[in-house]
Design an enzyme around this catalytic site. Structure first.
Site, PDB file in Angstrom:
ATOM      1  N   THR A   4       0.848  -1.184   0.000  1.00 36.83           N
ATOM      2  CA  THR A   4       0.000   0.000   0.000  1.00 36.83           C
ATOM      3  C   THR A   4       0.884   1.235   0.000  1.00 36.83           C
ATOM      4  O   THR A   4       1.882   1.292   0.694  1.00 36.83           O
ATOM      5  CB  THR A   4      -0.913   0.015   1.240  1.00 36.83           C
ATOM      6  N   ARG A  32     -13.716  -8.386  -6.046  1.00 38.16           N
ATOM      7  CA  ARG A  32     -13.628  -7.782  -4.707  1.00 38.16           C
ATOM      8  C   ARG A  32     -13.190  -6.331  -4.818  1.00 38.16           C
ATOM      9  O   ARG A  32     -12.252  -5.997  -5.516  1.00 38.16           O
ATOM     10  CB  ARG A  32     -12.625  -8.523  -3.846  1.00 38.16           C
ATOM     11  N   GLY A  34     -11.772  -3.350  -2.497  1.00 38.01           N
ATOM     12  CA  GLY A  34     -11.169  -3.139  -1.190  1.00 38.01           C
ATOM     13  C   GLY A  34     -11.528  -1.783  -0.611  1.00 38.01           C
ATOM     14  O   GLY A  34     -12.368  -1.048  -1.120  1.00 38.01           O
ATOM     15  N   ASP A  35     -10.846  -1.448   0.465  1.00 37.63           N
ATOM     16  CA  ASP A  35     -11.132  -0.205   1.177  1.00 37.63           C
ATOM     17  C   ASP A  35     -10.569   1.033   0.491  1.00 37.63           C
ATOM     18  O   ASP A  35     -11.084   2.133   0.695  1.00 37.63           O
ATOM     19  CB  ASP A  35     -10.575  -0.285   2.600  1.00 37.63           C
ATOM     20  N   GLY A  58      -8.480  -4.868   4.692  1.00 34.78           N
ATOM     21  CA  GLY A  58      -9.490  -4.038   4.039  1.00 34.78           C
ATOM     22  C   GLY A  58     -10.906  -4.240   4.537  1.00 34.78           C
ATOM     23  O   GLY A  58     -11.653  -3.280   4.716  1.00 34.78           O
TER      24      GLY A  58
END
Length: 102
Positions: A4, A32, A34-35, A58
């Site tokens: 990240t 999916r 994620g955050d 996440g």
């Protein structure tokens, strides 16, 4: 790579910005989300409250809307303390772990 990258910035006019980019998690389910792209979860910026970028699990970050929650705590405590408390709440409530920059 699956790391990240997070950033917070203050421009010359006094406006804040936050950004988060991630490589995701290994073996993630197709489709999916994620955050990182969810405002208030992976990152958040408010000129009066502050700016924050998050990393970690996440699903847990999304459940707590970690970025928004951490900034909501800054009204009566320093950002580092607010982030530490928000991360502790995330662990206590949903079992996730993570980190922040603010």
């Amino acid at each position: 790579a699956s790391d990240t990258v997070g950033a917070v910035a203050l421009d010359m006019a006094g406006h804040l910005a936050a950004a988060t980019s991630t490589g995701g998690i290994t073996f993630k389910q197709a489709g999916r989300v994620g955050d990182s792209p969810i405002v208030g979860a992976g990152c958040y910026a408010d000129d009066q409250a502050g700016a924050i970028s998050c990393t970690g699990h996440g699903e847990s970050i999304m459940r707590l809307t970690l970025a928004r929650y951490a900034l909501s705590l800054t009204h009566d405590r320093p950002p580092a303390q607010a982030c530490a408390e928000a991360l502790g709440q995330m662990y206590a409530r949903v079992g996730g772990c993570g980190g922040t920059i603010s």
